[in-house]
Design a protein around this motif. Structure first.
Motif, PDB file in Angstrom:
ATOM      1  N   VAL A   1      -2.184  -4.795 -10.863  1.00  0.00           N
ATOM      2  CA  VAL A   1      -2.769  -6.127 -10.971  1.00  0.00           C
ATOM      3  C   VAL A   1      -3.163  -6.535  -9.552  1.00  0.00           C
ATOM      4  CG1 VAL A   1      -2.464  -8.480 -11.835  1.00  0.00           C
ATOM      5  CG2 VAL A   1      -1.206  -6.591 -12.897  1.00  0.00           C
ATOM      6  N   PRO A   2      -4.391  -6.247  -9.130  1.00  0.00           N
ATOM      7  CA  PRO A   2      -4.756  -6.426  -7.720  1.00  0.00           C
ATOM      8  C   PRO A   2      -4.658  -7.848  -7.206  1.00  0.00           C
ATOM      9  CG  PRO A   2      -6.675  -5.853  -9.075  1.00  0.00           C
ATOM     10  CD  PRO A   2      -5.466  -5.634  -9.914  1.00  0.00           C
ATOM     11  N   ILE A   3      -4.693  -8.825  -8.090  1.00  0.00           N
ATOM     12  CA  ILE A   3      -4.614 -10.214  -7.648  1.00  0.00           C
ATOM     13  C   ILE A   3      -3.292 -10.501  -6.932  1.00  0.00           C
ATOM     14  CG2 ILE A   3      -3.642 -11.168  -9.788  1.00  0.00           C
ATOM     15  CD1 ILE A   3      -5.513 -13.551  -9.443  1.00  0.00           C
ATOM     16  N   TYR A   4      -2.232  -9.730  -7.256  1.00  0.00           N
ATOM     17  CA  TYR A   4      -0.949  -9.945  -6.592  1.00  0.00           C
ATOM     18  C   TYR A   4      -1.056  -9.637  -5.103  1.00  0.00           C
ATOM     19  CZ  TYR A   4       1.038  -9.785 -11.354  1.00  0.00           C
ATOM     20  OH  TYR A   4       1.345 -10.007 -12.677  1.00  0.00           O
ATOM     21  N   GLN A   5      -1.694  -8.514  -4.788  1.00  0.00           N
ATOM     22  CA  GLN A   5      -1.827  -8.164  -3.377  1.00  0.00           C
ATOM     23  C   GLN A   5      -2.848  -9.068  -2.678  1.00  0.00           C
ATOM     24  OE1 GLN A   5      -2.609  -4.045  -2.479  1.00  0.00           O
ATOM     25  NE2 GLN A   5      -2.027  -4.313  -0.337  1.00  0.00           N
ATOM     26  N   ALA A   6      -3.857  -9.517  -3.406  1.00  0.00           N
ATOM     27  CA  ALA A   6      -4.811 -10.453  -2.810  1.00  0.00           C
ATOM     28  C   ALA A   6      -4.095 -11.720  -2.360  1.00  0.00           C
ATOM     29  CB  ALA A   6      -5.917 -10.781  -3.814  1.00  0.00           C
TER      30      ALA A   6
ATOM     31  N   ASP B   1     -11.880 -11.494  -0.817  1.00  0.00           N
ATOM     32  CA  ASP B   1     -10.486 -11.026  -0.790  1.00  0.00           C
ATOM     33  C   ASP B   1     -10.163 -10.220  -2.045  1.00  0.00           C
ATOM     34  OD1 ASP B   1      -9.864 -12.283   1.665  1.00  0.00           O
ATOM     35  OD2 ASP B   1      -9.416 -14.182   0.657  1.00  0.00           O
ATOM     36  N   PHE B   2     -10.576 -10.738  -3.209  1.00  0.00           N
ATOM     37  CA  PHE B   2     -10.332 -10.038  -4.464  1.00  0.00           C
ATOM     38  C   PHE B   2     -11.018  -8.679  -4.474  1.00  0.00           C
ATOM     39  CE2 PHE B   2      -9.932 -14.532  -6.018  1.00  0.00           C
ATOM     40  CZ  PHE B   2      -8.611 -14.469  -6.402  1.00  0.00           C
ATOM     41  N   LEU B   3     -12.291  -8.653  -4.111  1.00  0.00           N
ATOM     42  CA  LEU B   3     -13.065  -7.417  -4.168  1.00  0.00           C
ATOM     43  C   LEU B   3     -12.536  -6.374  -3.194  1.00  0.00           C
ATOM     44  CD1 LEU B   3     -16.668  -8.916  -4.458  1.00  0.00           C
ATOM     45  CD2 LEU B   3     -15.314  -7.853  -6.275  1.00  0.00           C
ATOM     46  N   HIS B   4     -12.084  -6.826  -2.020  1.00  0.00           N
ATOM     47  CA  HIS B   4     -11.530  -5.906  -1.027  1.00  0.00           C
ATOM     48  C   HIS B   4     -10.291  -5.191  -1.579  1.00  0.00           C
ATOM     49  CE1 HIS B   4     -10.095  -4.269   2.769  1.00  0.00           C
ATOM     50  NE2 HIS B   4      -8.933  -4.887   2.574  1.00  0.00           N
ATOM     51  N   VAL B   5      -9.383  -5.961  -2.185  1.00  0.00           N
ATOM     52  CA  VAL B   5      -8.153  -5.377  -2.712  1.00  0.00           C
ATOM     53  C   VAL B   5      -8.453  -4.467  -3.905  1.00  0.00           C
ATOM     54  CG1 VAL B   5      -5.954  -5.896  -3.847  1.00  0.00           C
ATOM     55  CG2 VAL B   5      -6.670  -7.230  -1.862  1.00  0.00           C
TER      56      VAL B   5
ATOM     57  N   ASP C   1       0.838  -1.213   0.000  1.00  0.00           N
ATOM     58  CA  ASP C   1       0.000   0.000   0.000  1.00  0.00           C
ATOM     59  C   ASP C   1       0.867   1.255   0.000  1.00  0.00           C
ATOM     60  OD1 ASP C   1      -2.414  -1.384  -0.009  1.00  0.00           O
ATOM     61  OD2 ASP C   1      -2.475  -1.528   2.178  1.00  0.00           O
ATOM     62  N   ASP C   2       1.935   1.234   0.788  1.00  0.00           N
ATOM     63  CA  ASP C   2       2.826   2.395   0.849  1.00  0.00           C
ATOM     64  C   ASP C   2       3.536   2.614  -0.480  1.00  0.00           C
ATOM     65  OD1 ASP C   2       2.096   2.734   3.469  1.00  0.00           O
ATOM     66  OD2 ASP C   2       3.907   1.819   4.314  1.00  0.00           O
TER      67      ASP C   2
ATOM     68  N   GLU D   1     -11.139  -2.708  -4.477  1.00  0.00           N
ATOM     69  CA  GLU D   1     -11.679  -1.426  -4.005  1.00  0.00           C
ATOM     70  C   GLU D   1     -10.596  -0.583  -3.345  1.00  0.00           C
ATOM     71  OE1 GLU D   1     -15.517   0.779  -2.812  1.00  0.00           O
ATOM     72  OE2 GLU D   1     -15.594  -1.381  -2.426  1.00  0.00           O
ATOM     73  N   LYS D   2      -9.684  -1.225  -2.630  1.00  0.00           N
ATOM     74  CA  LYS D   2      -8.585  -0.487  -1.998  1.00  0.00           C
ATOM     75  C   LYS D   2      -7.745   0.230  -3.070  1.00  0.00           C
ATOM     76  CE  LYS D   2      -6.111  -2.422   1.283  1.00  0.00           C
ATOM     77  NZ  LYS D   2      -5.125  -3.299   1.965  1.00  0.00           N
ATOM     78  N   HIS D   3      -7.406  -0.485  -4.142  1.00  0.00           N
ATOM     79  CA  HIS D   3      -6.634   0.128  -5.225  1.00  0.00           C
ATOM     80  C   HIS D   3      -7.388   1.302  -5.839  1.00  0.00           C
ATOM     81  CE1 HIS D   3      -3.564  -3.283  -6.180  1.00  0.00           C
ATOM     82  NE2 HIS D   3      -3.860  -3.254  -4.894  1.00  0.00           N
ATOM     83  N   ALA D   4      -8.689   1.132  -6.018  1.00  0.00           N
ATOM     84  CA  ALA D   4      -9.502   2.205  -6.594  1.00  0.00           C
ATOM     85  C   ALA D   4      -9.499   3.431  -5.691  1.00  0.00           C
ATOM     86  CB  ALA D   4     -10.927   1.716  -6.822  1.00  0.00           C
ATOM     87  N   GLN D   5      -9.627   3.224  -4.395  1.00  0.00           N
ATOM     88  CA  GLN D   5      -9.629   4.332  -3.441  1.00  0.00           C
ATOM     89  C   GLN D   5      -8.290   5.062  -3.420  1.00  0.00           C
ATOM     90  OE1 GLN D   5     -10.652   2.122   0.060  1.00  0.00           O
ATOM     91  NE2 GLN D   5     -12.862   2.399  -0.189  1.00  0.00           N
ATOM     92  N   GLN D   6      -7.191   4.329  -3.686  1.00  0.00           N
ATOM     93  CA  GLN D   6      -5.865   4.943  -3.672  1.00  0.00           C
ATOM     94  C   GLN D   6      -5.600   5.770  -4.923  1.00  0.00           C
ATOM     95  OE1 GLN D   6      -3.687   1.199  -2.805  1.00  0.00           O
ATOM     96  NE2 GLN D   6      -2.730   2.337  -1.149  1.00  0.00           N
ATOM     97  N   GLY D   7      -6.391   5.555  -5.984  1.00  0.00           N
ATOM     98  CA  GLY D   7      -6.221   6.364  -7.189  1.00  0.00           C
ATOM     99  C   GLY D   7      -5.706   5.615  -8.397  1.00  0.00           C
ATOM    100  N   VAL D   8      -5.727   4.291  -8.377  1.00  0.00           N
ATOM    101  CA  VAL D   8      -5.273   3.509  -9.534  1.00  0.00           C
ATOM    102  C   VAL D   8      -6.218   3.776 -10.706  1.00  0.00           C
ATOM    103  CG1 VAL D   8      -4.980   1.176 -10.452  1.00  0.00           C
ATOM    104  CG2 VAL D   8      -4.194   1.724  -8.137  1.00  0.00           C
TER     105      VAL D   8
END
Length: 457
Positions: A136-141, A156-160, A119-120, A162-169
């Motif tokens: 590629v969010p599956i990597y962090q999942a 797990d997939f959906l959580h990651v 995340d950082d 949405e996190k990427h989307a919130q960060q600005g990806v």
């Protein structure tokens, strides 16, 4: 630049560029892209509405300078960076980002799988990047379940995601096209499944005997993307990993599914581009580009490579740039660069530079071949400077001015040689560009030739 643009959009149900375009609205991003591309803004809006062009621009990425990916726009180049568990971290990845932007990357993908807090690392990259960022969010999942693929859940997939989307990806590779019924089709391949994301999902499906969760929850992903204006980059999980496997049943079966998913996302006004094959012989490249356009209703094609031969480890930025130039000529919208380290290791900043320049050459060559207005202007200006022995102007116009100057100065470093009418290849007496043909002499020659032709006649 985008802070005021996006302020009024937060909280709306759908903030995608496609959603606005289909309502006839010209956004600030569309106007900015029209100026960058020297195209009418109505054309940009219409192409986005049609799905042939995307403007990846998450509303949370406020320092973004909007750009477009589509057949009507100039051919674009993506650069991959990313930390791994064995090497690199935030500082090195930011150095790679700076190198990529310096040498003309149109977008950058953060493919980090370790090397620190993901995340950082991602936040630092987005905050420092004026170009769109893909992930590629599956990597962090997978990292979130400590590498135990079998323990992953759809949540797990959906959580990651949405996190990427919130960060600005701005765009995400979503491997939703690989289905459980496709897996037997890889039986006769030499290299099997070479997509990291595709391999993760294949293992999950083989263990659970259940359908790909990214496919079954595709509508949930659409809802996330609508809220932030994230573009789909539909992943080619079954792309060929060697020329032997190119254009096989597995690849084409997934491509058909990707076309169905493209149209499904368009029903919700969500932007889509489709990723393409990795290793393809030259005689199959045109077929692959045309087939993608046909199956995916002309959604922008984002090609990985393609490598046209498999025997050059250490030089795959060259083997792939050959295929990339051809793919761009046939209509590919964006090329994903390959570095000299492909298949061998994690690229460093210098590898990023070499891979990116190879692909900028390929993309520019494709634009010239497609006769895009103004594409050859820079070439003509450099040629004039070369003929005039204006070395500094040549350096200025080069894709990599530092390298051009470095090679020239290796043998003739003194400033006096910046105005010399030769380089160290031919020396002062044998440079053919010193043969200046006088206009009056040519006129006299033409008269002579005309007279000789008349005499012979």
């Amino acid at each position: 630049m985008r802070k005021d643009w996006v302020a009024k959009r937060h909280g709306q149900a759908n903030v995608s560029q496609m959603h606005y375009a289909r309502q006839g609205i010209i956004t600030e991003e569309m106007d900015y892209v029209a100026q960058r591309e020297s195209l009418p803004v109505d054309l940009i809006r219409d192409e986005v509405a049609r799905g042939r062009m995307i403007i990846p621009a998450n509303i949370c990425h406020e320092n973004l300078e909007p750009m477009a990916i589509g057949i009507a726009a100039k051919c674009k180049v993506n650069a991959n960076i990313g930390a791994s568990p064995n090497s690199s971290g935030i500082e090195e990845e930011l150095a790679k980002l700076q190198q990529a932007v310096k040498y003309g990357a149109d977008t950058v993908m953060d493919l980090s799988t370790g090397g620190g807090n993901l995340d950082d690392i991602r936040t630092a990259i987005i905050q420092s990047s004026p170009v769109p960022i893909g992930t590629v969010p599956i990597y962090q999942a997978l990292e979130s379940v400590h590498g135990n693929v079998e323990n992953l859940t759809p949540e797990d997939f959906l959580h990651v995601i949405e996190k990427h989307a919130q960060q600005g990806v701005d765009y995400m590779t979503i491997h939703a096209g690989i289905l459980i019924e496709h897996l037997p089709l890889v039986r006769h391949r030499i290299t099997g499944i070479v997509s990291r994301g595709g391999g993760i999902l294949a293992r999950w499906m083989l263990h659970h005997h259940r359908q790909n969760p990214l496919y079954t929850h595709f509508d949930d992903i659409i809802e996330i993307f609508k809220k932030y204006d994230v573009s789909f980059s539909l992943g080619d999980s079954l792309r060929p990993g060697c020329t032997h496997d190119a254009s096989d049943d597995a690849q084409l079966a997934e491509l058909k599914t990707l076309g169905q998913l493209t149209r499904r996302a368009w029903e919700h006004d969500v932007q889509v581009m489709v990723e393409g094959p990795g290793h393809v012989p030259m005689d199959q490249i045109e077929f692959n580009v045309r087939k993608q356009m046909e199956e995916c209703s002309e959604a922008p094609f984002y090609v990985l490579g393609p490598l046209v031969t498999d025997i050059a480890p250490g030089y795959d930025h060259i083997t792939s740039a050959i295929g990339a130039a051809m793919a761009g000529w046939y209509g590919t919208a964006m090329l994903c660069y390959v570095t000299p380290k492909e298949h061998l290791g994690l690229p460093n900043a210098e590898d990023v530079r070499n891979g990116l320049i190879a692909y900028k050459i390929a993309a520019h060559a494709a634009d010239i071949a497609r006769h895009r207005p103004g594409a050859r202007d820079r070439d003509d200006e450099l040629s004039k400077a070369r003929y005039a022995f204006d070395w500094n102007r040549q350096f200025e116009l080069a894709l990599d001015p530092d390298r051009a100057r470095e090679y020239h100065d290796e043998t003739l470093p003194a400033d006096i040689y910046k105005s010399a009418e030769f380089c160290s290849m031919c020396g002062p007496k044998f440079c053919p560009m010193q043969t200046k043909v006088d206009a009056d002499a040519l006129t006299e020659l033409e008269k002579y030739l005309a007279k000789e032709t008349e005499t012979v006649g």
